[in-house]
Design a protein around this motif. Structure first.
Motif, PDB file in Angstrom:
ATOM      1  N   ALA A  90       8.839   3.568   4.127  1.00 52.53           N
ATOM      2  CA  ALA A  90       9.585   3.805   5.363  1.00 52.53           C
ATOM      3  C   ALA A  90       8.787   4.665   6.344  1.00 52.53           C
ATOM      4  CB  ALA A  90      10.922   4.469   5.047  1.00 52.53           C
ATOM      5  N   GLU A  91       8.130   5.692   5.845  1.00 55.33           N
ATOM      6  CA  GLU A  91       7.412   6.618   6.718  1.00 55.33           C
ATOM      7  C   GLU A  91       6.102   6.026   7.238  1.00 55.33           C
ATOM      8  OE1 GLU A  91       6.824  10.240   4.632  1.00 55.33           O
ATOM      9  OE2 GLU A  91       8.889  10.919   4.885  1.00 55.33           O
ATOM     10  N   LEU A  92       5.205   5.680   6.314  1.00 55.21           N
ATOM     11  CA  LEU A  92       3.864   5.281   6.721  1.00 55.21           C
ATOM     12  C   LEU A  92       3.816   3.895   7.339  1.00 55.21           C
ATOM     13  CD1 LEU A  92       1.595   6.749   3.898  1.00 55.21           C
ATOM     14  CD2 LEU A  92       2.388   7.766   6.028  1.00 55.21           C
ATOM     15  N   VAL A  93       4.562   2.952   6.784  1.00 51.07           N
ATOM     16  CA  VAL A  93       4.544   1.593   7.331  1.00 51.07           C
ATOM     17  C   VAL A  93       5.181   1.575   8.725  1.00 51.07           C
ATOM     18  CG1 VAL A  93       5.337  -0.773   7.016  1.00 51.07           C
ATOM     19  CG2 VAL A  93       4.513   0.532   5.052  1.00 51.07           C
ATOM     20  N   THR A  94       6.273   2.317   8.894  1.00 46.35           N
ATOM     21  CA  THR A  94       6.883   2.409  10.223  1.00 46.35           C
ATOM     22  C   THR A  94       5.910   3.013  11.219  1.00 46.35           C
ATOM     23  OG1 THR A  94       9.099   2.635   9.273  1.00 46.35           O
ATOM     24  CG2 THR A  94       8.800   3.377  11.541  1.00 46.35           C
TER      25      THR A  94
ATOM     26  N   ALA B 225       0.832  -1.209   0.000  1.00 40.50           N
ATOM     27  CA  ALA B 225       0.000   0.000   0.000  1.00 40.50           C
ATOM     28  C   ALA B 225       0.863   1.254   0.000  1.00 40.50           C
ATOM     29  CB  ALA B 225      -0.923  -0.011   1.221  1.00 40.50           C
ATOM     30  N   GLY B 226       1.942   1.254   0.797  1.00 39.04           N
ATOM     31  CA  GLY B 226       2.833   2.408   0.845  1.00 39.04           C
ATOM     32  C   GLY B 226       3.518   2.672  -0.475  1.00 39.04           C
ATOM     33  N   SER B 227       4.020   1.614  -1.103  1.00 36.96           N
ATOM     34  CA  SER B 227       4.698   1.796  -2.394  1.00 36.96           C
ATOM     35  C   SER B 227       3.713   2.192  -3.485  1.00 36.96           C
ATOM     36  CB  SER B 227       5.435   0.513  -2.782  1.00 36.96           C
ATOM     37  OG  SER B 227       4.541  -0.578  -2.889  1.00 36.96           O
ATOM     38  N   THR B 228       2.489   1.678  -3.403  1.00 33.92           N
ATOM     39  CA  THR B 228       1.477   2.018  -4.409  1.00 33.92           C
ATOM     40  C   THR B 228       1.104   3.488  -4.348  1.00 33.92           C
ATOM     41  OG1 THR B 228       0.540  -0.219  -4.400  1.00 33.92           O
ATOM     42  CG2 THR B 228      -0.863   1.552  -5.228  1.00 33.92           C
ATOM     43  N   THR B 229       0.766   3.976  -3.142  1.00 36.13           N
ATOM     44  CA  THR B 229       0.358   5.379  -3.036  1.00 36.13           C
ATOM     45  C   THR B 229       1.538   6.318  -3.272  1.00 36.13           C
ATOM     46  OG1 THR B 229       0.660   5.301  -0.621  1.00 36.13           O
ATOM     47  CG2 THR B 229      -1.549   4.893  -1.469  1.00 36.13           C
ATOM     48  N   GLY B 230       2.752   5.891  -2.886  1.00 39.21           N
ATOM     49  CA  GLY B 230       3.930   6.720  -3.151  1.00 39.21           C
ATOM     50  C   GLY B 230       4.184   6.872  -4.637  1.00 39.21           C
TER      51      GLY B 230
ATOM     52  N   ARG C 156      12.121   6.559  -5.677  1.00 39.59           N
ATOM     53  CA  ARG C 156      12.463   7.219  -4.412  1.00 39.59           C
ATOM     54  C   ARG C 156      11.252   7.318  -3.495  1.00 39.59           C
ATOM     55  NH1 ARG C 156      11.654  12.271  -2.467  1.00 39.59           N
ATOM     56  NH2 ARG C 156      13.109  13.031  -0.884  1.00 39.59           N
ATOM     57  N   ASN C 157      10.132   7.812  -4.017  1.00 40.76           N
ATOM     58  CA  ASN C 157       8.980   8.056  -3.158  1.00 40.76           C
ATOM     59  C   ASN C 157       8.247   6.786  -2.765  1.00 40.76           C
ATOM     60  OD1 ASN C 157       8.408  11.072  -2.662  1.00 40.76           O
ATOM     61  ND2 ASN C 157       9.021  11.017  -4.806  1.00 40.76           N
ATOM     62  N   ALA C 158       8.359   5.735  -3.557  1.00 40.87           N
ATOM     63  CA  ALA C 158       7.795   4.452  -3.136  1.00 40.87           C
ATOM     64  C   ALA C 158       8.526   3.962  -1.891  1.00 40.87           C
ATOM     65  CB  ALA C 158       7.900   3.443  -4.270  1.00 40.87           C
ATOM     66  N   ILE C 159       9.855   4.097  -1.895  1.00 46.01           N
ATOM     67  CA  ILE C 159      10.665   3.675  -0.751  1.00 46.01           C
ATOM     68  C   ILE C 159      10.412   4.577   0.456  1.00 46.01           C
ATOM     69  CG2 ILE C 159      13.020   3.412   0.115  1.00 46.01           C
ATOM     70  CD1 ILE C 159      13.841   2.731  -2.786  1.00 46.01           C
TER      71      ILE C 159
END
Length: 225
Positions: free
Chosen positions: A192-196, A122-127, A185-188
């Motif tokens: 890192a931000e939202l999943v953490t 989900a984080g990589s998708t929205t990023g 870059r923004n997928a990573i």
């Protein structure tokens, strides 16, 4: 909503979407001079086109860059590209943060127990999706930040003019230059931000150190925890 107190009703996807974008715009208004200084330092040394420094000014450090820009171009130069910057935040942060919960629920098929893999997805998708949507605004923002006010010869006269000029001279896809590395870059970063944040929040809830449902969006809006 029946069965919920007013404070227990989770925000809708629309509220999350608009709230994330609005909060990001407020943050951008405060930090934009720092972002402009960063761009000027990154492109210093270029000698062609709109990235030439004003009157041959040399930038040294963040504070030195800001002071040099104010002295040679005026205080308003620190906010070159602000309109495009706000457009970027409204489209980028709204998707990147505001849609995270909805996309996570989509991948988990509505289950309350999301695995780390579904959160990462989900984080990589929205990023990545946020970059695909907002890349033209990012290109215009950086072009404005890079061009000096002093000395004349400004390539872009307004935000709308910048969109039109880039599309006319570099083709429609010129507005999407740099998309591939930006997506990666923004997928990573988003993971890192939202999943953490998501994992730490769950750990705090399980340890009874806090109560209630607080999605990632709540980090942006005081009072939603």
């Amino acid at each position: 909503m029946v069965g919920f107190k007013a404070t227990d009703v989770p925000p809708t996807a629309t509220v999350k979407f608009l709230g994330a974008g609005t909060a990001a715009c407020i943050a951008d208004l405060i930090t934009f001079p720092l972002d402009t200084a960063k761009v000027r330092l990154q492109i210093q040394g270029e000698s062609q086109g709109p990235v030439r420094t004003a009157a041959g000014a040399q930038y040294r450090g963040v504070l030195g860059t800001i002071l040099t820009m104010v002295r040679t171009e005026g205080p308003r130069s620190l906010y070159n590209g602000l309109v495009a910057g706000l457009q970027r935040q409204m489209s980028f942060a709204s998707v990147r943060i505001g849609l995270y919960d909805s996309v996570k629920q989509f991948y988990t098929k509505g289950s309350e127990h999301a695995s780390i893999w579904s959160r990462l997805l989900a984080g990589s998708t929205t990023g990545a999706l946020a970059v695909a949507v907002a890349q033209p605004t990012d290109v215009v923002k950086v072009r404005f930040q890079a061009q000096a006010r002093a000395g004349g010869g400004r390539r872009y006269q307004s935000t709308v003019n910048a969109y039109k000029t880039i599309a006319r001279e570099e083709g429609f896809w010129g507005l999407w230059k740099g998309t591939s590395p930006n997506v990666a870059r923004n997928a990573i970063v988003n993971c890192a931000e939202l999943v953490t944040y998501d994992l730490i929040k769950d750990a705090l809830l399980k340890a009874n150190l806090m109560t209630g449902s607080c999605p990632p969006f709540s980090a942006w809006v005081p009072g939603t925890w």
